[in-house]
Design a protein around this motif. Sequence first.
Motif, mmCIF file in Angstrom:
data_model
loop_
_atom_site.group_PDB
_atom_site.id
_atom_site.type_symbol
_atom_site.label_atom_id
_atom_site.label_comp_id
_atom_site.label_asym_id
_atom_site.label_seq_id
_atom_site.Cartn_x
_atom_site.Cartn_y
_atom_site.Cartn_z
ATOM 1 N N VAL A 47 34.775 18.358 14.946
ATOM 2 C CA VAL A 47 35.183 18.754 13.597
ATOM 3 C C VAL A 47 34.654 20.152 13.316
ATOM 4 C CG1 VAL A 47 35.046 18.216 11.143
ATOM 5 C CG2 VAL A 47 35.200 16.356 12.826
ATOM 6 N N ASP A 50 34.320 23.656 6.747
ATOM 7 C CA ASP A 50 33.283 23.835 5.739
ATOM 8 C C ASP A 50 32.128 22.857 5.947
ATOM 9 O OD1 ASP A 50 34.943 25.731 4.709
ATOM 10 O OD2 ASP A 50 35.820 24.387 3.188
ATOM 11 N N ALA A 52 30.711 21.688 8.407
ATOM 12 C CA ALA A 52 30.710 20.742 9.514
ATOM 13 C C ALA A 52 31.035 21.423 10.820
ATOM 14 C CB ALA A 52 31.718 19.627 9.238
ATOM 15 N N SER A 53 30.668 22.648 10.951
ATOM 16 C CA SER A 53 31.005 23.416 12.142
ATOM 17 C C SER A 53 30.295 22.847 13.367
ATOM 18 C CB SER A 53 30.609 24.883 11.945
ATOM 19 O OG SER A 53 30.938 25.630 13.088
ATOM 20 N N ARG A 55 30.499 19.931 14.686
ATOM 21 C CA ARG A 55 30.068 18.540 14.603
ATOM 22 C C ARG A 55 30.955 17.664 15.483
ATOM 23 N NH1 ARG A 55 29.336 15.170 8.943
ATOM 24 N NH2 ARG A 55 28.332 13.324 9.824
ATOM 25 N N VAL A 123 36.917 10.851 10.848
ATOM 26 C CA VAL A 123 36.852 12.198 10.277
ATOM 27 C C VAL A 123 36.837 12.124 8.757
ATOM 28 C CG1 VAL A 123 38.035 14.412 10.088
ATOM 29 C CG2 VAL A 123 38.000 13.197 12.280
ATOM 30 N N THR A 124 37.647 11.279 8.191
ATOM 31 C CA THR A 124 37.687 11.133 6.729
ATOM 32 C C THR A 124 36.359 10.628 6.196
ATOM 33 O OG1 THR A 124 40.068 10.699 6.789
ATOM 34 C CG2 THR A 124 38.870 9.980 4.839
ATOM 35 N N ALA A 126 33.442 11.071 7.490
ATOM 36 C CA ALA A 126 32.381 12.062 7.670
ATOM 37 C C ALA A 126 32.566 13.283 6.794
ATOM 38 C CB ALA A 126 32.316 12.473 9.141
ATOM 39 N N THR A 127 33.810 13.678 6.510
ATOM 40 C CA THR A 127 34.054 14.939 5.803
ATOM 41 C C THR A 127 34.714 14.763 4.438
ATOM 42 O OG1 THR A 127 36.248 15.231 6.802
ATOM 43 C CG2 THR A 127 34.356 16.070 8.030
ATOM 44 N N VAL A 129 37.826 14.543 4.098
ATOM 45 C CA VAL A 129 39.166 15.105 4.222
ATOM 46 C C VAL A 129 40.130 13.999 4.625
ATOM 47 C CG1 VAL A 129 40.615 16.762 5.435
ATOM 48 C CG2 VAL A 129 38.249 17.345 4.850
ATOM 49 N N ILE A 138 41.200 20.566 10.890
ATOM 50 C CA ILE A 138 39.753 20.698 11.062
ATOM 51 C C ILE A 138 39.209 19.924 12.254
ATOM 52 C CG2 ILE A 138 39.439 21.043 8.585
ATOM 53 C CD1 ILE A 138 38.344 18.164 8.462
#
Length: 244
Positions: A47, A50, A52-53, A55, A123-124, A126-127, A129, A138
């Motif tokens: 991922v 923003d 979470a670079s 990750r 992903v949702t 964790a972020t 999104v 992302i």
Amino acid sequence: MTTDHGGTTAEPRQGSNRLKGLMILGVVVVSALVFLAWSQSWGTVGVTGDGASGRTLDVPGATAAPALAALGLAGLASAAALAIAGPVIRIVLGVLQVLLGASIALSGAGPLIDPVTAGAPVVTAATGVAGKESIRAIAESEAVTAWPVVAIVLGALLAALGVAVAVTTTRWPTSGRRYQSARFASEDGRVRGADDLLDLVDDETDPDETTPGVAESPDDAAVRRKAASVDNWDSLSRGTDPTA
């Protein structure tokens, strides 16, 4: 006393029992391995964006292919049903296993074709999104393990077992009967069934039905005594004292 057990030889019966056992065992093993595949890691998703670079998120099989748990449970249930089902129901269960195997294979193929979509729930979570396009912007797949391939192979095996069950169902042994009919043979070779013995008991206990002047042969007397003994045991099993 001789008991009629049918004309099936011991060797074919053992072979059919072995075939039945192997088929059911195969379905159980494959279904259990489906559960194992469902519980393992199926890959990782990287991922970026923003906060979470760089990750890396793990994608478990329960997320990538959530239907595998239900499909594995259905496979175990079909194995249990095979143990007691008749020939027609076994064919139906064989077709059902083919469908289950195809569904398992499709569940494993999805994460191989589109691993990012398979890991979207992770992903949702964790972020925050959501949305297919937003997640693709992302996230990207970093690695895919061998478990999706294992699930595809297991699905193919279960489907093959389903075909084998449907094809070989006539070779499986029939369900055993708790009680088998007994036939009694007298010393002169005459064979009497249970109905004949009951008739003899009725004749012995009902003097009005005996034929005057007709002498009873020793063989008939022996069979009559056997029948009376069987009737006394039946009375005892029902809680009745035959001597009262």
